[in-house]
Design an enzyme around this catalytic site. Structure first.
Site, PDB file in Angstrom:
ATOM      1  N   GLU A  66      10.505  -4.548   6.648  1.00 12.07           N
ATOM      2  CA  GLU A  66      10.227  -3.108   6.688  1.00 12.07           C
ATOM      3  C   GLU A  66       8.993  -2.806   7.536  1.00 12.07           C
ATOM      4  O   GLU A  66       8.957  -1.812   8.262  1.00 12.07           O
ATOM      5  CB  GLU A  66      10.045  -2.584   5.266  1.00 12.07           C
ATOM      6  CG  GLU A  66      11.353  -2.578   4.474  1.00 12.07           C
ATOM      7  CD  GLU A  66      11.153  -2.304   2.997  1.00 12.07           C
ATOM      8  OE1 GLU A  66      11.878  -1.467   2.448  1.00 12.07           O
ATOM      9  OE2 GLU A  66      10.258  -2.939   2.386  1.00 12.07           O
ATOM     10  N   ALA A  94       6.722  -8.664  -0.185  1.00 15.08           N
ATOM     11  CA  ALA A  94       5.677  -8.142  -1.063  1.00 15.08           C
ATOM     12  C   ALA A  94       5.072  -9.271  -1.890  1.00 15.08           C
ATOM     13  O   ALA A  94       5.657 -10.346  -2.025  1.00 15.08           O
ATOM     14  CB  ALA A  94       6.252  -7.070  -1.979  1.00 15.08           C
ATOM     15  N   GLY A 138       9.393  -6.540   2.440  1.00 12.62           N
ATOM     16  CA  GLY A 138       8.380  -5.678   3.041  1.00 12.62           C
ATOM     17  C   GLY A 138       7.992  -6.113   4.437  1.00 12.62           C
ATOM     18  O   GLY A 138       7.592  -5.290   5.264  1.00 12.62           O
ATOM     19  N   GLU A 151      15.354  -8.222  -1.637  1.00 12.87           N
ATOM     20  CA  GLU A 151      14.863  -7.659  -2.894  1.00 12.87           C
ATOM     21  C   GLU A 151      15.897  -7.724  -4.014  1.00 12.87           C
ATOM     22  O   GLU A 151      15.546  -7.802  -5.195  1.00 12.87           O
ATOM     23  CB  GLU A 151      14.431  -6.199  -2.687  1.00 12.87           C
ATOM     24  CG  GLU A 151      13.164  -6.008  -1.855  1.00 12.87           C
ATOM     25  CD  GLU A 151      13.431  -5.864  -0.367  1.00 12.87           C
ATOM     26  OE1 GLU A 151      12.526  -5.409   0.348  1.00 12.87           O
ATOM     27  OE2 GLU A 151      14.557  -6.213   0.086  1.00 12.87           O
TER      28      GLU A 151
END
Length: 257
Positions: free
Chosen positions: A111, A65, A108, A131
């Site tokens: 993901e 992210a 991310g 994270e």
């Protein structure tokens, strides 16, 4: 449509979306994710496109992210800005989506790769959910999809330590379909996409739905769902074409009807 943070290409029946923030290692900012979803949905609604590839190119997939955006967020703004809802729209795509992953696929980025149906990894690929190192946990499905793919204990290790695994371990553990040299990763994903594009579109859609259902329901419910889709396909022109072509020893032509 002109995009600022991604590139798109069409190669016959294959639609390609390329993340394009190289200086930021393709960090998944809100605007970039909005463009990714818009481009994929455009291909989804284009009858000429039968399979899609998502990639960051031969160097990096996505390093996570955009943490600069997160710096000003609160619990309430994260709840109300519907950023994560974009990811649900990727899940809703019916056409096959192949990730071509090279370099970092972290947070991310990991993901996003796991939202795809097939993952082709380059020898340089690195997967992880780091994270925890910034006081967070995965928020776009990482704890759930990684656990279902790697198993409880390896997922616990990666998510709680923030460690990475390389492409070959990812392949051994089922997180990648195959590993190829970095310079070939996009070509290999496109080759597979062309192969899928020759298959009957409705059957592909149902096959995808049935496999995803296996992750979300009981065995008995999944088998019942599979059986209903199987019966439904006997009403399609493509099933008639496929069976007749097999009997007549010729190559079938599928039209998605």
């Amino acid at each position: 449509m002109a995009y600022e943070y991604i590139l798109t290409e069409r190669d016959g029946p294959v639609g390609i979306v390329i993340l394009n923030r190289p200086k930021q290692l393709n960090a998944l900012s809100g605007p970039l994710m909005e463009e990714v979803v818009a481009a994929l949905e455009d291909f989804e609604h284009d009858d000429a496109i039968r399979a899609m590839v998502l990639t960051g190119g031969p160097t990096v997939f996505a390093a996570g992210a955009d943490l600069k955006e997160f710096a000003t967020q609160t619990s309430v703004t994260m709840l109300t800005n519907s950023r994560i809802a974009l990811w649900d729209r990727i899940k809703a795509l019916s056409k096959p989506l192949i990730a071509a992953v090279s370099g970092f696929a972290l947070g991310g980025g990991c993901e996003l790769a796991m939202q795809c149906d097939i993952i082709i990894a380059s020898e340089t690929a690195r997967f992880g959910q780091p994270e925890i190192n910034v006081g967070l946990i995965p928020g776009a499905g990482g704890t759930q999809r990684l656990t279902r793919t790697l198993g409880k204990f390896k997922a616990m290790e990666l998510i709680m330590t923030g460690a990475f695994i390389d492409a070959h371990e990812a392949e051994r553990r089922g997180l990648a379909n195959r590993v190829v040299p970095a310079e070939l990763v996009v070509d290999e994903a496109k080759r597979l996409a062309f192969q899928l594009a020759e298959k009957p579109p409705i059957s592909l859609r149902f096959a995808k739905e049935a496999v995803i259902k296996a992750f979300e329901t009981t065995l008995a419910e999944g088998i019942d769902y599979e059986r209903k889709l199987f019966f439904f396909l006997f009403g399609t022109q493509d099933s008639k074409e496929g069976i007749n072509a097999f009997v007549e020893k010729r190559k079938p032509t599928y039209e998605g009807r």
